[in-house]
Design a protein around this motif. Sequence first.
Motif, PDB file in Angstrom:
ATOM      1  N   TYR B  56       0.924  -1.218  -0.200  1.00 33.59           N
ATOM      2  CA  TYR B  56      -0.120  -0.156   0.067  1.00 33.59           C
ATOM      3  C   TYR B  56       0.897   1.134  -0.106  1.00 33.59           C
ATOM      4  O   TYR B  56       2.153   1.279   0.300  1.00 33.59           O
ATOM      5  N   LEU B  57       0.171   2.349  -0.306  1.00 36.41           N
ATOM      6  CA  LEU B  57       1.208   3.787  -0.452  1.00 36.41           C
ATOM      7  C   LEU B  57       0.609   4.261   0.872  1.00 36.41           C
ATOM      8  O   LEU B  57      -0.533   4.320   1.347  1.00 36.41           O
ATOM      9  N   GLU B  58       1.816   4.559   1.932  1.00 37.40           N
ATOM     10  CA  GLU B  58       1.596   5.222   2.993  1.00 37.40           C
ATOM     11  C   GLU B  58       1.211   6.818   2.914  1.00 37.40           C
ATOM     12  O   GLU B  58       0.386   7.187   3.616  1.00 37.40           O
ATOM     13  N   SER B  59       2.285   7.478   2.405  1.00 38.68           N
ATOM     14  CA  SER B  59       2.064   8.931   2.574  1.00 38.68           C
ATOM     15  C   SER B  59       2.765   9.680   1.363  1.00 38.68           C
ATOM     16  O   SER B  59       3.653   9.035   0.803  1.00 38.68           O
ATOM     17  N   ILE B  60       2.339  10.822   1.014  1.00 37.22           N
ATOM     18  CA  ILE B  60       3.050  11.740  -0.051  1.00 37.22           C
ATOM     19  C   ILE B  60       3.275  12.803   0.726  1.00 37.22           C
ATOM     20  O   ILE B  60       2.700  13.523   1.456  1.00 37.22           O
ATOM     21  N   PRO B  69      -6.660   5.744  -0.844  1.00 36.99           N
ATOM     22  CA  PRO B  69      -5.955   4.599  -0.382  1.00 36.99           C
ATOM     23  C   PRO B  69      -6.438   3.401  -0.763  1.00 36.99           C
ATOM     24  O   PRO B  69      -7.698   3.118  -1.174  1.00 36.99           O
ATOM     25  N   ASN B  70      -5.577   2.393  -1.065  1.00 34.74           N
ATOM     26  CA  ASN B  70      -5.936   1.125  -1.479  1.00 34.74           C
ATOM     27  C   ASN B  70      -4.599   0.095  -1.130  1.00 34.74           C
ATOM     28  O   ASN B  70      -3.430   0.646  -1.151  1.00 34.74           O
ATOM     29  N   THR B  71      -5.207  -1.107  -0.854  1.00 32.59           N
ATOM     30  CA  THR B  71      -3.988  -2.181  -0.490  1.00 32.59           C
ATOM     31  C   THR B  71      -4.333  -3.261  -1.601  1.00 32.59           C
ATOM     32  O   THR B  71      -5.137  -3.697  -2.032  1.00 32.59           O
ATOM     33  N   SER B 102       5.860   7.214   0.139  1.00 34.96           N
ATOM     34  CA  SER B 102       6.410   6.134   0.785  1.00 34.96           C
ATOM     35  C   SER B 102       5.402   5.075   0.630  1.00 34.96           C
ATOM     36  O   SER B 102       4.043   5.226   0.575  1.00 34.96           O
ATOM     37  N   LEU B 104       4.538   0.541   1.593  1.00 34.23           N
ATOM     38  CA  LEU B 104       5.117  -0.402   2.327  1.00 34.23           C
ATOM     39  C   LEU B 104       4.352  -1.772   1.756  1.00 34.23           C
ATOM     40  O   LEU B 104       3.509  -1.903   1.136  1.00 34.23           O
TER      41      LEU B 104
END
Lengths: 275, 513
Positions: B56-60, B69-71, B102, B104
């Motif tokens: 997943y994308l944590e932060s920009i 958000p999406n996993t 970032s 993960l």
Amino acid sequence: MAVELEIQDGSPYWWNSADIWVVPGNDPGGSPGQPIAGQAAYLWAKVHNIGSSAVISAQVNFYWSNPAAGVFRSTSILIGSSFVDIEPSDTQDVLCLTPWIPMIVNDGHECVVAEIIHADDPLPLPLSDPFYPPIHLQIAQRNLSVLAINKSMTILPIQISAPVRENKSFEVMVEFGDEIDQRALEQLGVGKLKFSKQPIVNIDISLNNESEIINNKQCRHLNIDLALGTSMAIYLKVEPCNLKRGDYTTINLIALEDGSVVGGVTFIATSNGEE
Amino acid sequence: MATNTPMDIRKRPFSVEPITNIMIPDGIFDIAISSQRITCYYTNTADIDLNDVSVYLESIGDPGIVPTPNTFFFPVIRAGASVRVSWLADFRNGTPGKKLASFLAQAKGMKSKRVIKQIFVSKTTYDEIEKEYICEVEEGNLKVSYMSVIGPKNEWNGEHGNNCCCCHCKTVGHPPNGRLGPWIPQAMKMAFYPNPSYKGIHGDLPFSDPWWKILAVIVAIIAAIVAIIAAATGEGTAGIGISADFDETDPSVSCCEPTPGAAGEIGADTIAGVASAIASVAIAVALSDAEDPWWRGQRATPPAKGELTLAEKVDVVFDYPGGAPNAGVAYPVDVKWRYERVTDANTYSYSVEEQQVNIHVSDGVKVIVPETHHAFEKPLVVKAKFNKKGDTFFSGSDLYAFALLRSPDGLYFRMDLMDDGIGFDVKQNDGVYTGSIHLESLYKILLKRNYKLEGIWKVYVFAQDVNDATTDMLPEVAATHIGGFMIASAIKLTFDPSLPCPLQAQASINVVT
């Protein structure tokens, strides 16, 4: 219980949460430390899923505000948001990649709040103006910073505010506190400091910012009346007395309402090496 | 103790515009496009397969860029395989600069691992008064004016849904007026205003990476695709931050038959976007990957000691002696450019007239499909191999590849092509890019339109190369690594309308029920 998210409060006061920390500099993966006024820093939070279900895409919001004895949404600024997935009974470190630049005027002594939001474990609506972490597992606050003392008096303005829809009467007091949790010290980059049982500073609070010698008439209590949505400054005055390099004294500034603690700030007073 | 999940993002994340599905060149995100997909290849760097992997994308690092958000979950990621993941993000309130993002990844039995990458964000606007585009980056502003283009002779689709190929309206030079391009650059004036002005021979490269010319390509692509986005959304410029304008000249590029469908449908938007990308990157070809006119001009015009460079102008004229530019083809571009350095004390200039050739070439694409496919039995699988030179093939994360399937009645469906060893892709990194779709899932969509499932389906394959610059490269070295070129495309641009249909399927399938 299905989903229960937490960012842990500090102890003995909730505003000293060790689940929020700052990494000063341009490398968000660098060592934790004290934020430096005017320079970029990154915020981290440790979030816990103490429920029984996995959580996908929980949102973690990071805020800062002026040093204050109580932190409100209306007087705080959103730094940025991040997302996190957490398995049940698991913990995850969350990074906010929006650089935070502490204000020069506050000299890096700023309050930071982190909250974790998910549809399966929401905060009550409407959101209250005070963050008030003790009643919300999802919110934590870090009002803990290092105060490097030199030979002269240090005067710090501390903001105290009333929420937008209530008049408030506060009792504000300042006291010497106990030893700080080692993890919290390390997060501030001062893990080697030793707690001094004998305070190394004199302290005083005042409604004026005049630099006057602190003597036996130290003022430790103030009563403040605030109209709804207003703020005012209380000045914490710190003067060296038994300053010794490598030692520290804990100073807690606490706001009470009807005898109950509603907010505060903690400083780790230590020598800046010039004594 | 659990080990870190051995997943890494080795190549710079890139922007995919979600309506046209094209990659914006060189990993640059431009705020003029409100909605973009932050796309990257995540690679299993271990020698073992990883199980139950989530990403997943944590932060920009810009609160003005808001991702959805999406996993992503992968039951298995094979050793060495690269999976493509993307997150839709709203860029409307973003600011130009290098931003951190970032991500993960966590595999079963392992600790999560965070990867922090940079994305490059520019901001392109159009000044209606000055009639110029302005592309802002932290290192300065590039202003582009007098962008003269060869426009489409005919429309992608006729006014009445027929295959009109004869309506060249010279007076219409405004892309949002319904014309979808492509717009092949013929001449342009550019001026870079460094921030701050600098002493010495060379100034900073944009983002300390791509040549300045890439910003000109970004401007050209933005100018081209705003029309497509506007047509697709039917909301004027709601989905885009700017309007656009070109000066259109003769001759016209032919790009009409067969109609790929109406604006707003996958086929039309994607094919028009691909055509625009092919046309726009001709600027990059003409201005050389090795060193662009700014770098060469700077070297040829050293200012006197202490002089501050205030502006650097490049006027350029292009000609296409071998015909219109095309994907993966070593087409030549005759180019004349004049660089002018304006300092606080002098003006210096340097001129070049030369021929450049597209080096982003491929020896063609081989598409493998079944001759006959039973629609309700199993998914339809499409495989494609993209030749580099000789016997070598692009593989894994080298390409951003996809296919369009055209139903017998002309409805298009998009299919990702991946070389990740997942699903019907037998082996990762073997150069076979694979996609699949179960036609049964499309049956209702076709029925609603009274379209039939049975008959001849056509396959159109497209691919863009991915920038492979690494963060440890010197800026002037990283600048020579450019991504986003179309190396394979089913659309062929031509200046000669007598040539065969420019949209050519690479394969056909007889679908039966």
